[in-house]
Motif scaffolding. Structure first.
Motif, PDB file in Angstrom:
ATOM      1  N   PRO A 149      80.136 -10.328  -4.251  1.00 51.90           N
ATOM      2  CA  PRO A 149      80.033 -11.732  -3.828  1.00 51.90           C
ATOM      3  C   PRO A 149      81.237 -12.158  -3.001  1.00 51.90           C
ATOM      4  CG  PRO A 149      80.742 -11.624  -6.112  1.00 51.90           C
ATOM      5  CD  PRO A 149      80.451 -10.208  -5.699  1.00 51.90           C
ATOM      6  N   LEU A 150      80.996 -12.895  -1.953  1.00 53.27           N
ATOM      7  CA  LEU A 150      82.058 -13.431  -1.100  1.00 53.27           C
ATOM      8  C   LEU A 150      82.089 -14.948  -1.216  1.00 53.27           C
ATOM      9  CD1 LEU A 150      81.588 -11.257   2.128  1.00 53.27           C
ATOM     10  CD2 LEU A 150      83.061 -10.825   0.154  1.00 53.27           C
ATOM     11  N   PRO A 151      83.259 -15.557  -0.977  1.00 54.31           N
ATOM     12  CA  PRO A 151      84.552 -14.977  -0.625  1.00 54.31           C
ATOM     13  C   PRO A 151      85.287 -14.417  -1.839  1.00 54.31           C
ATOM     14  CG  PRO A 151      84.768 -17.341  -0.818  1.00 54.31           C
ATOM     15  CD  PRO A 151      83.305 -17.045  -1.024  1.00 54.31           C
ATOM     16  N   ILE A 152      86.134 -13.412  -1.578  1.00 53.04           N
ATOM     17  CA  ILE A 152      86.937 -12.837  -2.651  1.00 53.04           C
ATOM     18  C   ILE A 152      88.342 -12.523  -2.139  1.00 53.04           C
ATOM     19  CG2 ILE A 152      85.017 -11.786  -3.901  1.00 53.04           C
ATOM     20  CD1 ILE A 152      85.890  -9.095  -2.672  1.00 53.04           C
ATOM     21  N   ILE A 153      89.222 -12.281  -3.089  1.00 50.38           N
ATOM     22  CA  ILE A 153      90.561 -11.784  -2.806  1.00 50.38           C
ATOM     23  C   ILE A 153      90.582 -10.325  -3.244  1.00 50.38           C
ATOM     24  CG2 ILE A 153      93.025 -12.019  -3.279  1.00 50.38           C
ATOM     25  CD1 ILE A 153      92.434 -14.962  -4.049  1.00 50.38           C
ATOM     26  N   LEU A 154      90.717  -9.426  -2.291  1.00 50.30           N
ATOM     27  CA  LEU A 154      90.723  -8.005  -2.595  1.00 50.30           C
ATOM     28  C   LEU A 154      92.015  -7.608  -3.322  1.00 50.30           C
ATOM     29  CD1 LEU A 154      89.292  -6.660   0.773  1.00 50.30           C
ATOM     30  CD2 LEU A 154      88.135  -6.608  -1.451  1.00 50.30           C
ATOM     31  N   GLY A 155      91.999  -6.393  -3.852  1.00 45.05           N
ATOM     32  CA  GLY A 155      93.178  -5.854  -4.527  1.00 45.05           C
ATOM     33  C   GLY A 155      93.035  -5.899  -6.037  1.00 45.05           C
ATOM     34  N   HIS A 156      92.964  -4.729  -6.670  1.00 47.19           N
ATOM     35  CA  HIS A 156      92.860  -4.681  -8.139  1.00 47.19           C
ATOM     36  C   HIS A 156      93.870  -3.714  -8.745  1.00 47.19           C
ATOM     37  CE1 HIS A 156      90.001  -1.785  -6.400  1.00 47.19           C
ATOM     38  NE2 HIS A 156      90.281  -1.017  -7.443  1.00 47.19           N
TER      39      HIS A 156
END
Length: 370
Positions: A59-66
């Protein structure tokens, strides 16, 4: 007062520029939660795949990076201890697992948090809905109550700790699910990205007699050799899957490998992995082969009594073991060779593109550099 907003690089459309903008943070912190200032985010191949649109269900919008580590700036009630019982305080440097609910079948009956029905992956959290920011491409993130944290020793670099949050703990769990490495056995590692490189080192450190790493490009295979691979096979040079199987057979004296681990996720990887196994060998499936996956020869699985094992990421226990592994073998393996120089949030899109093109093995973002 804790921060109620954070600067972040937001993905609004697949294969499009990231938008540097401000995203809310929860104003009220539930018991067991925290706010952390990010000091290092290491990018994963999954981040690049999502950005490129290879996972359109995200789902967008998202903040990448985990994969991230940081410094605690706000704590709610009942947040005073980490998963190992150490005090968590304002200023503590921590790494953490994806949040888990603690009450589903995976968490309770199976006692395997990695199988939690409500696991809080960063790429499952929209940045326009509560709690907004849990992804690493941000100055501050929210740690949910079920995101079990570990206080880091002072001598462990931020980049190593961040990478332990996904790549390294995934490798640790894969070997554990396989039952470990028998001393003197042959291990074949499919993939020479961060997971494959760490797996190569892990196999060597665990006592494998022969380690074979398959992947590319050549610079990654050169690092695999430094991490303990006795032989490497460049899949960009040896493009025929059957030829790759034949080379592993030759390298093992026609016996096949005792343990084959798929960290590549290529369409033919699982077929190849099973065919590379010797009698009573084990093939561990970690990569996602996609909808065009080649059929696995079940007659070979049966005829050689091969064990096929699935392994999904890792939980806080795997994270703790990953941190210990990195520390224990810091003098033996040059972990820093995997990491690119850190960039700020303004360079995050370029970092993701470098991961997508394999120009970087492990791109690093430090939001404090901007």
């Amino acid at each position: 007062m804790h921060p109620t907003a954070t600067r972040a690089a937001v993905l609004r459309d697949f294969n499009a520029p990231l938008e540097l903008t401000e995203v809310p943070l929860p104003k009220e912190l539930p018991a067991g939660s925290a706010i952390v200032r990010i000091t290092s985010t290491t990018l994963c191949g999954t981040d690049a795949h999502i950005w490129a649109g290879a996972m359109p269900f995200v789902p967008l919008p998202i903040i990448l990076g985990h994969e991230m580590t940081g410094e605690v700036v706000a704590l709610s009630a009942h947040s005073g201890r980490d998963a190992c019982g150490k005090p968590v305080e304002i200023g503590s440097r921590v790494v953490w697992s994806e949040s888990v609910c603690g009450h589903c079948q995976g968490c309770t009956v199976l006692r395997e948090p990695v199988l939690c029905d409500n696991r809080g992956y960063g790429f499952g959290q929209r940045s326009d809905r509560w709690p907004y920011a849990i992804g690493g491409l941000a100055e501050y993130v929210y740690l949910a109550p079920g995101a079990h944290r570990i206080v880091l020793p002072a001598d462990l670099p931020d980049t190593w700790a961040a990478a332990a949050g996904c790549a390294v703990k995934t490798v640790v769990r894969a070997f554990a699910n396989a039952g470990g490495v028998r001393p003197g056995s042959t291990v074949a590692v499919q993939g020479s990205g961060p997971l494959g490189l760490v797996a190569t080192a892990f196999a060597r450190a665990a006592g494998a007699g022969q380690v074979i790493t398959l992947g590319g490009p050549p610079n990654r295979l050169a690092l695999a050799a430094k991490f303990g691979a006795d032989a490497t096979i460049d899949v960009t040079d040896v493009t025929d899957p059957d030829e790759r199987v034949a080379q592993v057979e030759e390298l093992t004296g026609a016996l096949g490998a005792d343990l084959v681990l798929d960290f590549a996720g290529a369409p033919t990887a699982n077929r190849e992995g099973v065919l590379m196994c010797g009698k009573r060998g084990t093939h561990v499936v970690v990569g996602i082969a996609g909808p065009q996956a080649a059929p696995v020869p079940m007659d070979v699985v049966m005829g050689r009594e091969i064990t096929v094992v699935g392994s999904l990421n890792g939980d806080v226990g795997d994270l703790a073991r990953a941190l210990r592994f990195l520390s224990a073998f810091a003098d033996r393996f040059e972990w820093d060779a995997m990491f690119s120089p850190a960039v700020g949030l303004s360079g995050a899109e370029r970092a993701i593109r470098d991961m997508e093109s394999m120009a970087a093995i492990k791109a690093v973002v430090d939001p404090g550099l901007d």
